[in-house]
Design an enzyme around this catalytic site. Structure first.
Site, mmCIF file in Angstrom:
data_model
loop_
_atom_site.group_PDB
_atom_site.id
_atom_site.type_symbol
_atom_site.label_atom_id
_atom_site.label_comp_id
_atom_site.label_asym_id
_atom_site.label_seq_id
_atom_site.Cartn_x
_atom_site.Cartn_y
_atom_site.Cartn_z
ATOM 1 N N LYS A 1 -6.681 -38.063 -12.197
ATOM 2 C CA LYS A 1 -7.317 -37.508 -11.003
ATOM 3 C C LYS A 1 -8.775 -37.153 -11.277
ATOM 4 O O LYS A 1 -9.666 -37.454 -10.474
ATOM 5 C CB LYS A 1 -6.553 -36.264 -10.541
ATOM 6 N N GLN B 1 -1.440 -28.441 -9.982
ATOM 7 C CA GLN B 1 -0.532 -29.503 -10.416
ATOM 8 C C GLN B 1 0.901 -28.985 -10.530
ATOM 9 O O GLN B 1 1.162 -27.983 -11.194
ATOM 10 C CB GLN B 1 -0.996 -30.063 -11.769
ATOM 11 N N ASP C 1 -3.657 -31.085 -1.133
ATOM 12 C CA ASP C 1 -2.313 -31.643 -1.288
ATOM 13 C C ASP C 1 -1.598 -31.740 0.060
ATOM 14 O O ASP C 1 -0.633 -32.488 0.209
ATOM 15 C CB ASP C 1 -1.479 -30.761 -2.238
#
Length: 286
Positions: free
Chosen positions: A51, A95, A118
């Site tokens: 990422k 995460q 997200d």
């Protein structure tokens, strides 16, 4: 036909890079993404590294915060509140999975919806349900729809999309996205009666159930488009670790008109759509 997620993701990142340059030139704003990693999960470290690499490649500012496994829920929430108030941070991603002593839902709720790239916050889920075009939508479902359109064209009206799996992360949001595309949508799951028969009705079959190689060729209508979200580790004949999807690729590829591979299908799209959300968050902040 193999629907190559790596190629489609690269195309999306190239478009995003130009938009980032335009935003910087016109408004002197560079989208900033902060990724928070708690603990030492090896898979999470790989995901975060990818990422960060791709965030930098499209010209965004990437910041990684690593915290010890013993970090408390209160300490993590305090950190997130600070990031919420930082105008240079446009997107925040924690995460998952988190250590067991930290409540994931409490952490998701602690990120303000405007920076929730997200797309997991209840507020963003509500925007998606209402069909808000500016909603920050979960990344993997976005990627699924983009890949389906890459194979079938932009107009999915009238297609029957069958989603196997009803998670908040993939199953539910991807069903809403296909509804927005004017598809007829069926959400199937472990309690569904005659799951193979339901799958055989699909023009677009999305497998997001977390069971390796579950979807077989006789579950798939000839000519269907198959999007495999599954990421499962199994042992091959030599006892080595092998990554496979929820779909038996070798079998199903013989009957499907298009199918995503694992790896190299939905996975690359997830990160590309994360960058897309970060750019959108920066524009909305502006």
């Amino acid at each position: 036909m193999i629907i190559d997620g790596k190629i489609v993701a690269q195309e999306l990142r190239s478009k995003l890079k130009l938009q980032v340059q335009e935003l910087k030139a016109k408004h002197n704003i560079t989208p900033g993404l902060t990724v928070v990693l708690v603990g030492d999960d090896p898979a999470s470290h790989v995901y975060v590294r990818n990422k960060i690499k791709q965030t930098t490649e499209v010209g965004m500012i990437s910041n990684e915060i690593r915290l010890a496994e013993k970090t408390t829920e209160e300490e993590l929430i305090e950190l997130l509140h600070g990031l919420n108030n930082d105008d240079d941070v446009h997107g925040i991603l924690v995460q998952l999975p988190l250590p067991k002593h930290i409540n994931e839902q409490a952490i998701i709720t602690s990120i303000i919806p405007e920076k929730d790239v997200d797309g997991f916050h209840a507020m963003n889920s509500g925007h998606l349900l209402n069909g808000d075009a500016e909603a920050l939508v979960p990344c993997t479902p976005q990627g699924c729809v983009i890949l389906a359109k890459k194979h079938l064209g932009n107009d999915l009206s009238g297609k029957h999309a069958v989603i196997v799996g009803r998670s908040n992360i993939v199953g539910k949001p991807v069903s809403l996205l296909f509804l927005q595309e004017n598809c007829t949508v069926t959400v199937a799951h472990s309690r569904s009666t005659d799951l193979p028969a339901l799958c055989r009705q699909a023009d677009i079959l999305v497998a997001a159930v977390g069971r390796p190689l579950m979807i077989k060729a006789d579950w798939v209508k000839p000519g269907a488009t198959v999007i495999d979200v599954g990421i499962n580790h199994i042992e091959d004949e030599q006892g080595k670790d092998k990554l496979v999807g929820d779909v038996d690729f070798a079998e199903v590829s013989k009957v499907a008109s298009g199918i995503t591979p694992v790896p190299g299908g939905v996975g690359p799209m997830t990160i590309a759509c994360l960058l897309k959300n970060t750019l959108r968050a920066a524009k909305q902040h502006l």
